[in-house]
Design an enzyme around this catalytic site. Structure first.
Site, short mmCIF file in Angstrom:
data_model
loop_
_atom_site.label_atom_id
_atom_site.label_comp_id
_atom_site.label_asym_id
_atom_site.label_seq_id
_atom_site.Cartn_x
_atom_site.Cartn_y
_atom_site.Cartn_z
N SER A 34 3.66 -1.97 10.48
CA SER A 34 5.10 -1.93 10.76
C SER A 34 5.84 -3.21 10.35
CB SER A 34 5.36 -1.61 12.24
OG SER A 34 4.86 -0.32 12.53
N GLY A 93 2.49 2.29 10.94
CA GLY A 93 3.41 3.42 10.82
C GLY A 93 4.10 3.81 12.11
N HIS A 99 -9.72 0.50 5.01
CA HIS A 99 -8.40 0.72 5.62
C HIS A 99 -8.57 1.64 6.83
CE1 HIS A 99 -4.33 2.12 6.30
NE2 HIS A 99 -3.95 1.02 5.69
N LYS A 157 0.07 4.18 -0.19
CA LYS A 157 -0.61 5.32 0.47
C LYS A 157 -0.38 6.60 -0.35
CE LYS A 157 -0.29 2.99 4.88
NZ LYS A 157 -0.28 3.08 6.33
N GLU A 205 -6.98 4.07 7.91
CA GLU A 205 -6.84 5.51 7.65
C GLU A 205 -8.13 6.08 7.06
OE1 GLU A 205 -3.09 5.22 5.61
OE2 GLU A 205 -2.12 4.81 7.53
N GLU A 242 -5.02 -5.27 10.47
CA GLU A 242 -4.06 -4.19 10.69
C GLU A 242 -4.43 -3.44 11.97
OE1 GLU A 242 -2.13 -2.99 6.68
OE2 GLU A 242 -3.97 -1.84 6.89
N ASN A 263 0.87 -1.18 0.00
CA ASN A 263 0.00 0.00 0.00
C ASN A 263 0.90 1.23 0.00
OD1 ASN A 263 -1.80 2.03 0.48
ND2 ASN A 263 -2.50 1.27 2.49
P1 13P Z 1 2.95 0.46 7.72
O1 13P Z 1 3.57 -0.74 7.08
O2 13P Z 1 3.59 1.75 7.28
O3 13P Z 1 2.86 0.32 9.21
O4 13P Z 1 1.45 0.56 7.19
C1 13P Z 1 0.63 -0.56 7.23
C2 13P Z 1 -0.59 -0.27 6.44
O5 13P Z 1 -1.39 0.57 6.81
C3 13P Z 1 -0.76 -0.98 5.17
O6 13P Z 1 -2.04 -0.81 4.66
#
Ligand code: 13P
Length: 254
Positions: free
Chosen positions: A214, A176, A98, A13, A100, A170, A11
């Site tokens: 992470s 993150g 997701h 992002k 976010e 997740e 992803n």
């Molecule tokens: P990170 O790998 O940056 O922690 O993000 C995970 C994520 O949200 C993947 O969709």
């Protein structure tokens, strides 16, 4: 036990601009012939970079997905892109729910459900993301939160018989932050996820459970060593060539 398939989903992002996305896509495409055949890779670029990146991956065995879709096909919905539009542009997968989207953009359970349905109706494979916040974890309600997210997206769905379902667990607090979930804990939640999905959608085929939060080259082996974890959904470490290639290399050691 060796896995038959290893899901490596990236992803990107909003980490990469147009040029950066194309540069990374081309670099990956030129490495693709060396990837282990068990790897099922899919990249989720930004909406802006989607089409050129999809063209780069067309014949190299790397899948492509949307980070977010809108559930109406066409109309006056400023700033949105529909699941059907993505499909026409060569899309195969779409992330739905997701964290976010849920937490930064206030996406409700109902909206997630509509997106899930639209993705399926467009002929894309949804990757349903679920996970608890740190407050929910502290309150000991992880299982309840995850089950509720799963059931609300899946309960009304008419799932094509035998079609695989992909769920990404997740935990919000692990995204993150560098504070990945304990693999044993992730395994327990994935077992609950698989059981809940099978109960909610009895017609479903294989339930693929990915872990996200992470993930990097150092910890991926510990996640993939778990029987209920079929792969990973990676954010930050997937948006740089070096760390993504390290993840690819480490993923096949188990
Ligand atoms: P990170 O790998 O940056 O922690 O993000 C995970 C994520 O949200 C993947 O969709």
């Amino acid at each position: 036990m060796k896995k038959n398939a290893i899901y490596l989903f990236a992803n990107w992002k909003m980490y990469l601009d147009y040029d950066e996305s194309n540069i990374l896509a081309n670099a990956l495409a030129s490495e693709a012939k060396n990837f282990d055949k068990r790897i099922k890779m899919a990249i989720f670029p930004s909406a802006l970079s989607f089409y050129p990146v999809a063209q780069v991956f067309r014949d190299v065995g790397i899948g492509i997905g949307a980070q977010n879709v809108y559930w109406v096909d066409k109309g006056g919905y400023t700033g949105e892109v529909s699941a059907n539009m993505y499909k026409e542009a060569g899309c195969e997968y779409a992330l739905v729910g997701h964290s976010e989207r849920r937490h930064l953009f206030g996406e409700s359970l109902e909206e997630t459900e509509k997106k899930f349905e639209a993705v399926l109706a467009a002929g894309l494979t949804p990757v349903l993301c679920v996970g608890e916040t740190s407050a929910e974890k502290k309150n000991g309600i992880t299982e309840r939160v995850v089950k509720n997210q799963l059931e609300s997206a899946l309960k009304k769905i008419s799932w094509p018989k035998g079609k695989e379902i992909i769920i990404a667990y997740e935990p919000v607090w692990a995204i993150g932050t560098g504070d990945a979930c304990d693999p044993e804990e992730a395994q327990k939640i994935q077992e609950i996820i698989k059981e809940t999905v099978k109960k909610t959608v009895p017609k479903a085929g294989y339930v693929a459970a990915l872990y996200g939060g992470s993930v990097d080259g150092k910890n991926i082996g510990a996640f993939l060593a778990k029987s209920a974890i079929d792969g990973v959904l990676v954010g930050g470490a997937s948006a740089k060539l070096k760390s993504w290639l390290e993840i690819i290399k480490e993923s096949v050691k188990k």
